[in-house]
Scaffold this active site. Structure first.
Site, PDB file in Angstrom:
ATOM      1  N   SER A 155     -52.837  22.401  -9.105  1.00  0.00           N
ATOM      2  CA  SER A 155     -53.199  23.506 -10.003  1.00  0.00           C
ATOM      3  C   SER A 155     -51.945  24.258 -10.412  1.00  0.00           C
ATOM      4  O   SER A 155     -50.966  24.300  -9.648  1.00  0.00           O
ATOM      5  CB  SER A 155     -54.148  24.462  -9.275  1.00  0.00           C
ATOM      6  OG  SER A 155     -54.214  25.694  -9.978  1.00  0.00           O
ATOM      7  N   TYR A 168     -57.152  28.960  -2.351  1.00  0.00           N
ATOM      8  CA  TYR A 168     -57.105  27.893  -3.367  1.00  0.00           C
ATOM      9  C   TYR A 168     -55.665  27.437  -3.602  1.00  0.00           C
ATOM     10  O   TYR A 168     -55.347  26.246  -3.550  1.00  0.00           O
ATOM     11  CB  TYR A 168     -57.728  28.442  -4.646  1.00  0.00           C
ATOM     12  CG  TYR A 168     -57.763  27.489  -5.808  1.00  0.00           C
ATOM     13  CD1 TYR A 168     -58.772  26.542  -5.925  1.00  0.00           C
ATOM     14  CD2 TYR A 168     -56.799  27.564  -6.815  1.00  0.00           C
ATOM     15  CE1 TYR A 168     -58.807  25.678  -7.019  1.00  0.00           C
ATOM     16  CE2 TYR A 168     -56.836  26.711  -7.899  1.00  0.00           C
ATOM     17  CZ  TYR A 168     -57.838  25.775  -7.994  1.00  0.00           C
ATOM     18  OH  TYR A 168     -57.886  24.920  -9.071  1.00  0.00           O
ATOM     19  N   LYS A 172     -53.616  23.894  -2.784  1.00  0.00           N
ATOM     20  CA  LYS A 172     -53.044  23.104  -3.881  1.00  0.00           C
ATOM     21  C   LYS A 172     -51.551  22.846  -3.658  1.00  0.00           C
ATOM     22  O   LYS A 172     -51.039  21.792  -4.037  1.00  0.00           O
ATOM     23  CB  LYS A 172     -53.286  23.806  -5.214  1.00  0.00           C
ATOM     24  CG  LYS A 172     -54.761  23.913  -5.597  1.00  0.00           C
ATOM     25  CD  LYS A 172     -55.386  22.550  -5.806  1.00  0.00           C
ATOM     26  CE  LYS A 172     -56.783  22.619  -6.393  1.00  0.00           C
ATOM     27  NZ  LYS A 172     -57.371  21.297  -6.605  1.00  0.00           N
TER      28      LYS A 172
HETATM   29  N1  LIG Z   1     -60.513  24.486 -14.431  1.00  0.00           N
HETATM   30  C1  LIG Z   1     -59.254  24.884 -14.275  1.00  0.00           C
HETATM   31  O1  LIG Z   1     -58.778  25.824 -14.920  1.00  0.00           O
HETATM   32  C2  LIG Z   1     -58.379  24.179 -13.277  1.00  0.00           C
HETATM   33  C3  LIG Z   1     -57.022  24.550 -13.234  1.00  0.00           C
HETATM   34  C4  LIG Z   1     -56.201  23.929 -12.314  1.00  0.00           C
HETATM   35  C5  LIG Z   1     -56.706  22.957 -11.477  1.00  0.00           C
HETATM   36  N2  LIG Z   1     -58.030  22.614 -11.543  1.00  0.00           N
HETATM   37  C6  LIG Z   1     -58.484  21.578 -10.627  1.00  0.00           C
HETATM   38  O2  LIG Z   1     -59.115  20.537 -11.340  1.00  0.00           O
HETATM   39  C7  LIG Z   1     -60.158  19.968 -10.535  1.00  0.00           C
HETATM   40  C8  LIG Z   1     -61.480  20.016 -11.276  1.00  0.00           C
HETATM   41  O3  LIG Z   1     -61.749  21.377 -11.603  1.00  0.00           O
HETATM   42  P1  LIG Z   1     -62.977  21.819 -12.531  1.00  0.00           P
HETATM   43  O4  LIG Z   1     -62.548  23.036 -13.205  1.00  0.00           O
HETATM   44  O5  LIG Z   1     -63.493  20.670 -13.283  1.00  0.00           O
HETATM   45  O6  LIG Z   1     -64.029  22.237 -11.373  1.00  0.00           O
HETATM   46  P2  LIG Z   1     -65.627  22.297 -11.393  1.00  0.00           P
HETATM   47  O7  LIG Z   1     -66.004  23.305 -10.364  1.00  0.00           O
HETATM   48  O8  LIG Z   1     -66.122  22.519 -12.766  1.00  0.00           O
HETATM   49  O9  LIG Z   1     -66.025  20.840 -10.879  1.00  0.00           O
HETATM   50  C9  LIG Z   1     -65.727  20.466  -9.554  1.00  0.00           C
HETATM   51  C10 LIG Z   1     -66.627  19.327  -9.147  1.00  0.00           C
HETATM   52  O10 LIG Z   1     -66.320  19.013  -7.762  1.00  0.00           O
HETATM   53  C11 LIG Z   1     -67.554  18.860  -7.052  1.00  0.00           C
HETATM   54  N3  LIG Z   1     -67.349  19.172  -5.636  1.00  0.00           N
HETATM   55  C12 LIG Z   1     -67.166  20.400  -5.077  1.00  0.00           C
HETATM   56  N4  LIG Z   1     -67.088  20.293  -3.745  1.00  0.00           N
HETATM   57  C13 LIG Z   1     -67.207  18.975  -3.453  1.00  0.00           C
HETATM   58  C14 LIG Z   1     -67.208  18.255  -2.235  1.00  0.00           C
HETATM   59  N5  LIG Z   1     -67.104  18.862  -1.051  1.00  0.00           N
HETATM   60  N6  LIG Z   1     -67.347  16.902  -2.283  1.00  0.00           N
HETATM   61  C15 LIG Z   1     -67.483  16.269  -3.493  1.00  0.00           C
HETATM   62  N7  LIG Z   1     -67.517  16.918  -4.674  1.00  0.00           N
HETATM   63  C16 LIG Z   1     -67.375  18.262  -4.652  1.00  0.00           C
HETATM   64  C17 LIG Z   1     -68.490  19.843  -7.731  1.00  0.00           C
HETATM   65  O11 LIG Z   1     -69.852  19.532  -7.453  1.00  0.00           O
HETATM   66  C18 LIG Z   1     -68.109  19.684  -9.190  1.00  0.00           C
HETATM   67  O12 LIG Z   1     -68.839  18.647  -9.802  1.00  0.00           O
HETATM   68  C19 LIG Z   1     -60.159  20.755  -9.237  1.00  0.00           C
HETATM   69  O13 LIG Z   1     -59.330  20.115  -8.288  1.00  0.00           O
HETATM   70  C20 LIG Z   1     -59.528  22.074  -9.659  1.00  0.00           C
HETATM   71  O14 LIG Z   1     -58.957  22.759  -8.567  1.00  0.00           O
HETATM   72  C21 LIG Z   1     -58.880  23.208 -12.431  1.00  0.00           C
END
Ligand SMILES: NC(=O)c1ccc[n+]([C@@H]2O[C@H](COP(=O)([O-])OP(=O)(O)OC[C@H]3O[C@@H](n4cnc5c(N)ncnc54)[C@H](O)[C@@H]3O)[C@@H](O)[C@H]2O)c1
Length: 274
Positions: A155, A168, A172
């Site tokens: 992230s 978080y 990361k």
């Molecule tokens: N959205 C952002 O701005 C952003 C920024 C930086 C990094 N990220 C990273 O990108 C990735 C995806 O983020 P997103 O925004 O799509 O998140 P989201 O919350 O929309 O989706 C996350 C998915 O992971 C699943 N999940 C959660 N816990 C779980 C577990 N224990 N086992 C299996 N599945 C599980 C959830 O059910 C969901 O479908 C994550 O690693 C997040 O940290 C996101």
């Protein structure tokens, strides 16, 4: 599956994943769904894993409706035995595993002094141990094969100390270091390990700031929040899940055969560490 000399490949061939097998955790929505969809569009058979099985099934339906190949598997990434079984299932179905995307994560918002031990343990379990287990399970298979690409989701929070995001962001940072360490350990076996550290992306994870007490999303509040977050990057635009999916496609593809240990930062210019 070994990669031929890139000089022998056309651009479409360098991004072609036909015959490859990929597993994506957290594939039920947001970035994970976009990554699973784009890998499938490039020709891979994709295992869509999520702790919410119906959503992973929906992703599979979207992929198959678009002409791709996918299957779903319920998994809680904090359960090492279940993650091992997820990888073993992919290998049992197809005989190999070429791409592992450790994407599943959760987020909690609390200042360091207010963070409970329970929240600390929960976020570390999903966001770090879950990725660790995925790296171990896929890494063992890929080391034996002598090929593979592991992609971990870090992230932008690894670069900016953000009040309220300690559990978080600490997880990361650990993911980034796991990525670099494993990249060195598996390089002799032609297994590449990279991370993507996205900037702010419009996904369900970020809708938590616009939810009403009943859990539904307030569209006005969401629009306000998206506008505010967009200003954080010099480009002034929000990221979309496909911004990350195309980064993952590159890291998964033959085109990236010389790329390992990298933490890619698709973030509109928000951070630019040298
Ligand atoms: N959205 C952002 O701005 C952003 C920024 C930086 C990094 N990220 C990273 O990108 C990735 C995806 O983020 P997103 O925004 O799509 O998140 P989201 O919350 O929309 O989706 C996350 C998915 O992971 C699943 N999940 C959660 N816990 C779980 C577990 N224990 N086992 C299996 N599945 C599980 C959830 O059910 C969901 O479908 C994550 O690693 C997040 O940290 C996101």
């Amino acid at each position: 599956m070994t990669t031929p000399q890139l000089s022998a490949l056309s651009v479409p061939q360098a991004f072609d994943l036909s015959g490859r097998v990929a597993v994506v955790t957290g594939a039920g929505r947001g970035i994970g769904r976009a990554i699973a969809s784009r890998l499938a569009e490039a020709g891979a058979s994709v295992g869509c894993a999520d702790v919410v099985p119906d959503t992973a099934e929906e992703t599979v339906d979207l992929i198959t409706a678009a002409g791709g190949t996918a299957w779903s598997q319920p998994v809680d990434v904090t359960d090492r035995v279940a993650v091992d079984a997820l990888v073993a299932d992919a290998v049992a179905r197809h005989g190999h595993l070429d791409v592992m995307v450790n994407n599943a994560a959760i987020i909690t918002d609390s200042l360091v002094l207010d963070t409970s031990e329970e929240d600390l343990d929960r976020v570390m379990a999903v966001n770090f141990k879950g990725v660790f287990f995925g790296c171990q399970a896929a890494g063992r298979v890929m080391k034996e094969q002598g090929s593979g690409s592991i992609i971990n989701l870090a992230s932008g929070a690894i670069d900016i100390p953000t009040p309220g995001l300690i559990t978080y962001s600490a997880a990361k940072v650990a993911v980034a270091q796991l990525t670099r360490t494993l990249a060195v350990e598996l390089a002799p076996f032609m297994v590449r390990v990279n991370a993507i550290a996205p900037g702010w992306i419009d996904t369900p994870m970020n809708e938590r700031h616009a939810r009403r007490p009943d859990g539904s999303v307030d569209p006005e509040k969401k629009a306000e929040y998206v506008a505010q977050r967009s200003k954080v990057s010099p480009m002034g635009i929000p990221g979309e899940p496909d911004d990350i999916a195309f980064a993952a496609l590159y890291l998964a593809a033959p085109a990236a055969k010389f790329v390992t240990g990298v933490v890619m930062r698709p973030n509109g210019g928000s951070t630019m560490p040298i």
